[in-house]
Design an enzyme around this catalytic site. Structure first.
Site, PDB file in Angstrom:
ATOM      1  N   GLN A   1       0.835  -1.206   0.000  1.00 16.50           N
ATOM      2  CA  GLN A   1       0.000   0.000   0.000  1.00 16.50           C
ATOM      3  C   GLN A   1       0.869   1.256   0.000  1.00 16.50           C
ATOM      4  O   GLN A   1       0.517   2.263  -0.609  1.00 16.50           O
ATOM      5  CB  GLN A   1      -0.935   0.020   1.216  1.00 16.50           C
ATOM      6  CG  GLN A   1      -2.094  -0.944   1.119  1.00 16.50           C
ATOM      7  CD  GLN A   1      -3.198  -0.671   2.127  1.00 16.50           C
ATOM      8  OE1 GLN A   1      -4.370  -0.708   1.767  1.00 16.50           O
ATOM      9  NE2 GLN A   1      -2.866  -0.411   3.378  1.00 16.50           N
TER      10      GLN A   1
ATOM     11  N   GLU B   1       1.832   2.694  -3.447  1.00 14.24           N
ATOM     12  CA  GLU B   1       0.828   3.540  -4.084  1.00 14.24           C
ATOM     13  C   GLU B   1       0.661   4.855  -3.333  1.00 14.24           C
ATOM     14  O   GLU B   1       0.518   5.922  -3.940  1.00 14.24           O
ATOM     15  CB  GLU B   1      -0.503   2.783  -4.181  1.00 14.24           C
ATOM     16  CG  GLU B   1      -0.399   1.560  -5.078  1.00 14.24           C
ATOM     17  CD  GLU B   1      -1.745   0.926  -5.393  1.00 14.24           C
ATOM     18  OE1 GLU B   1      -2.782   1.438  -4.918  1.00 14.24           O
ATOM     19  OE2 GLU B   1      -1.760  -0.081  -6.134  1.00 14.24           O
ATOM     20  N   GLU B   2       0.689   4.797  -2.002  1.00 14.99           N
ATOM     21  CA  GLU B   2       0.555   6.022  -1.210  1.00 14.99           C
ATOM     22  C   GLU B   2       1.663   7.012  -1.529  1.00 14.99           C
ATOM     23  O   GLU B   2       1.419   8.214  -1.700  1.00 14.99           O
ATOM     24  CB  GLU B   2       0.584   5.685   0.279  1.00 14.99           C
ATOM     25  CG  GLU B   2       0.572   6.906   1.183  1.00 14.99           C
ATOM     26  CD  GLU B   2       0.537   6.554   2.666  1.00 14.99           C
ATOM     27  OE1 GLU B   2       0.854   7.440   3.491  1.00 14.99           O
ATOM     28  OE2 GLU B   2       0.202   5.407   3.008  1.00 14.99           O
ATOM     29  N   ARG B   3       2.884   6.525  -1.618  1.00 11.84           N
ATOM     30  CA  ARG B   3       4.026   7.423  -1.841  1.00 11.84           C
ATOM     31  C   ARG B   3       4.047   7.963  -3.263  1.00 11.84           C
ATOM     32  O   ARG B   3       4.387   9.137  -3.482  1.00 11.84           O
ATOM     33  CB  ARG B   3       5.320   6.688  -1.484  1.00 11.84           C
ATOM     34  CG  ARG B   3       5.433   6.456   0.014  1.00 11.84           C
ATOM     35  CD  ARG B   3       6.451   5.411   0.417  1.00 11.84           C
ATOM     36  NE  ARG B   3       6.410   5.233   1.874  1.00 11.84           N
ATOM     37  CZ  ARG B   3       7.012   4.242   2.539  1.00 11.84           C
ATOM     38  NH1 ARG B   3       7.697   3.321   1.856  1.00 11.84           N
ATOM     39  NH2 ARG B   3       6.910   4.155   3.846  1.00 11.84           N
TER      40      ARG B   3
END
Length: 387
Positions: free
Chosen positions: A238, A241-243
């Site tokens: 996750q 994608e967050e970064r």
């Protein structure tokens, strides 16, 4: 990576939405230190903007991650950091693991409403004593019959004051720190959940951020995402994608501040010429724009690699590291060129100065990103066991 017509249409749709439904209200939401998440997310859900990469079976569009990056960049045109961050939590931080590893039953119950904008989600990883050190979280989820009993606390939780459910990382066994954690969906109205307080921050004011306590909170074991004990691995995925999302989202905000600084300094007189005429000013702004475009290229390189199915942990860490540091540089240098006006609350450079500081902390601090990059470079010293 070339943008297709579909990418460009998505970009235009989001920019129109930002102009009509978000930016006119930003000043009010910042003052109130809260934005109406359910109302705004429902409008976005109706336009299909909350599930671009999510499975079509659960209301998503089933597109590849390049569309999420286009969306993140377009949302960067919002005139604050708090609202796009909250949207990113919904689309690319609290839901990727659920979409990828959750059971059909779980995705129908929790993912589909989040994609439709009928539910607000949050991600519960950080704790009062464990932020960037994800392996150090202390919250526990112990089995009791067919349920988990959850105890612990989560802090710095975006959307948590309005959220309908949390994607919670908790220890489900006594095993090794990287193998004893699981991701569990926890409805926020479950008995035993206490919102201790709303955290007052130096920036990101329009985004609600809470300290949450769990006291013998009971949820069914069927709320487990994927396999028990795989939560740390799922959360690391996750984070990719967050970064990437966060780095992409920072680009247009920096460009806006650079362009508005150009406009202001072109009008401002100083010793018989404009502030912009001073070489240090126009050279500095040229350097800043060059750096922003270099970040954009890095984000797209990482995105293309990710869409091709390769691991982008190193590139995503580079994107986040660069964006966090560059936002601070752009905000600080542009603020200086505004003079006294830069020190006012409503100024776009001061807004970026306040909001952008979080990028180097949230989702893994700069030092964690450097450690990850060093690990891939083979330069990170090995940990020596004490005798």
């Amino acid at each position: 990576m070339r943008l297709t017509q579909e990418h460009k249409e998505l970009q235009r749709t989001i920019e129109r939405f930002v102009d009509n439904e978000i930016n006119p209200h930003v000043a009010t939401w910042e003052k109130e230190q809260m934005f109406p998440a359910h109302d705004l997310f429902k409008k976005m859900g109706d336009l299909g903007l909350l599930g671009l990469t999510k499975p079509e079976a659960f209301g998503g569009a089933g597109l590849d991650y390049s569309y999420a990056v286009v969306a993140a960049q377009a949302l960067g045109k919002i005139h604050c950091g708090g609202v796009p961050m909250a949207i990113g939590v919904q689309t690319d931080m609290a839901t990727p693991a659920l979409a990828r590893f959750g059971s059909d039953e779980l995705r129908k119950e929790f993912l589909a409403p989040a994609v439709a904008g009928d539910a607000v989600a949050c991600i519960g990883v950080s704790e009062p004593g464990a932020g960037s050190d994800v392996a150090g979280v202390k919250t526990t989820a112990r089995k009791d019959g067919s349920d988990y009993i959850i105890n612990g606390s989560k802090m710095w939780i975006t959307n948590s004051l309005q959220a309908d459910w949390m994607c919670l990382l908790a220890n489900t066994s006594e095993g090794k720190p990287h193998q004893n954690k699981s991701l569990i969906i926890v409805p926020m109205k479950t008995p035993g959940i206490t919102i201790e307080k709303k955290i007052h921050k130096i920036g990101m004011w329009s985004s609600d951020t809470g300290l949450i306590h769990f006291d013998n909170v009971r949820v069914p074991q069927r709320n487990l995402i994927g396999m028990e004990g795989a939560g740390f691995m799922y959360q690391m995925l996750q984070f990719q994608e967050e970064r990437l999302w966060g780095a992409a989202n920072s680009i247009e905000g920096m460009m806006r501040v650079i362009n508005e600084t150009i406009d202001y300094t072109r009008q401002r007189q100083l010793f018989g010429s404009t502030v912009l005429d001073q070489q240090v000013v126009h050279f500095t702004l040229a350097e800043l724009k060059t750096e922003v475009e270099a970040l954009r290229a890095l984000v797209w390189q990482a995105t293309e690699t990710y869409v091709d199915g390769s691991d982008v942990t190193e590139l995503a860490s580079m994107c986040k590291l660069k964006s966090g540091r560059l936002v601070r540089e752009v905000a600080d240098k542009c603020l200086q060129f505004w003079g006294g006006m830069g020190f006012t609350w409503e100024n776009p450079a001061s807004q970026l100065y306040r909001d952008g500081r979080l990028i180097s902390i949230g989702g893994g601090a700069d030092e964690v990103m450097l450690g990850i990059i060093c690990k891939f470079m083979g330069t990170l010293p090995s940990k020596k066991k004490s005798s």
